[in-house]
Write a protein that holds these residues in place. Structure first.
Motif, PDB file in Angstrom:
ATOM      1  N   ALA A  48     -12.620  -0.558  -2.003  1.00  0.00           N
ATOM      2  CA  ALA A  48     -11.626  -0.800  -0.951  1.00  0.00           C
ATOM      3  C   ALA A  48     -10.923  -2.141  -1.178  1.00  0.00           C
ATOM      4  O   ALA A  48      -9.706  -2.239  -1.017  1.00  0.00           O
ATOM      5  CB  ALA A  48     -12.288  -0.764   0.417  1.00  0.00           C
ATOM      6  N   SER A  96      -8.612  -1.688  -4.160  1.00  0.00           N
ATOM      7  CA  SER A  96      -7.444  -0.908  -3.758  1.00  0.00           C
ATOM      8  C   SER A  96      -6.496  -1.736  -2.900  1.00  0.00           C
ATOM      9  O   SER A  96      -5.272  -1.644  -3.044  1.00  0.00           O
ATOM     10  CB  SER A  96      -7.878   0.333  -2.976  1.00  0.00           C
ATOM     11  OG  SER A  96      -8.661   1.162  -3.786  1.00  0.00           O
ATOM     12  N   PHE A  97      -7.051  -2.559  -2.008  1.00  0.00           N
ATOM     13  CA  PHE A  97      -6.231  -3.428  -1.157  1.00  0.00           C
ATOM     14  C   PHE A  97      -5.412  -4.401  -2.002  1.00  0.00           C
ATOM     15  O   PHE A  97      -4.223  -4.622  -1.733  1.00  0.00           O
ATOM     16  CB  PHE A  97      -7.121  -4.189  -0.166  1.00  0.00           C
ATOM     17  CG  PHE A  97      -6.361  -5.171   0.673  1.00  0.00           C
ATOM     18  CD1 PHE A  97      -5.583  -4.735   1.727  1.00  0.00           C
ATOM     19  CD2 PHE A  97      -6.420  -6.526   0.402  1.00  0.00           C
ATOM     20  CE1 PHE A  97      -4.863  -5.638   2.498  1.00  0.00           C
ATOM     21  CE2 PHE A  97      -5.718  -7.440   1.163  1.00  0.00           C
ATOM     22  CZ  PHE A  97      -4.936  -6.994   2.215  1.00  0.00           C
ATOM     23  N   THR A 155      -1.373  -4.264  -2.132  1.00  0.00           N
ATOM     24  CA  THR A 155      -0.624  -5.451  -1.725  1.00  0.00           C
ATOM     25  C   THR A 155       0.371  -5.874  -2.799  1.00  0.00           C
ATOM     26  O   THR A 155       1.527  -6.179  -2.503  1.00  0.00           O
ATOM     27  CB  THR A 155      -1.588  -6.614  -1.407  1.00  0.00           C
ATOM     28  OG1 THR A 155      -2.496  -6.202  -0.380  1.00  0.00           O
ATOM     29  CG2 THR A 155      -0.834  -7.846  -0.973  1.00  0.00           C
TER      30      THR A 155
END
Length: 97
Positions: free
Chosen positions: A22, A25-26, A30
């Protein structure tokens, strides 16, 4: 021999779990949001070059190597982020003047 998945996304998921994936992926989302938010402000040739580099490095990262061996992937994300931020800064400077 050391065995690992030949996919950067699977490797991160296997080594760090859902929380690490996560976070990974963030970071990617971004960076891509900054790049695509300023898409129209970037020169056409430059944005197509960066987009091609992003796509090819993502395919390469998905099919070969491990996280440490995918320098093209990290480099392409860095270039996209830098170009996106520099376009945003130029836009903000033009509004001030």
């Amino acid at each position: 021999t050391l065995r690992y998945p030949h996919n950067i996304f699977t490797e991160i998921l296997a080594e760090t779990g859902l929380i690490g994936f996560a976070v990974f992926s963030f970071i990617i989302i971004t960076i891509l949001k900054v790049f695509f938010k300023n898409w129209q402000k970037i020169d056409l040739n430059l944005r197509l070059l960066i987009l091609g580099f992003l796509i090819s490095s993502t395919v390469n990262a998905s099919l070969s190597g491990h996280i440490g061996g995918n320098s093209y992937f990290w480099f392409s994300l860095g270039i996209a982020y830098y170009v996106g931020l520099s376009s945003l800064e130029k836009l903000e400077q033009n509004k001030i003047i």
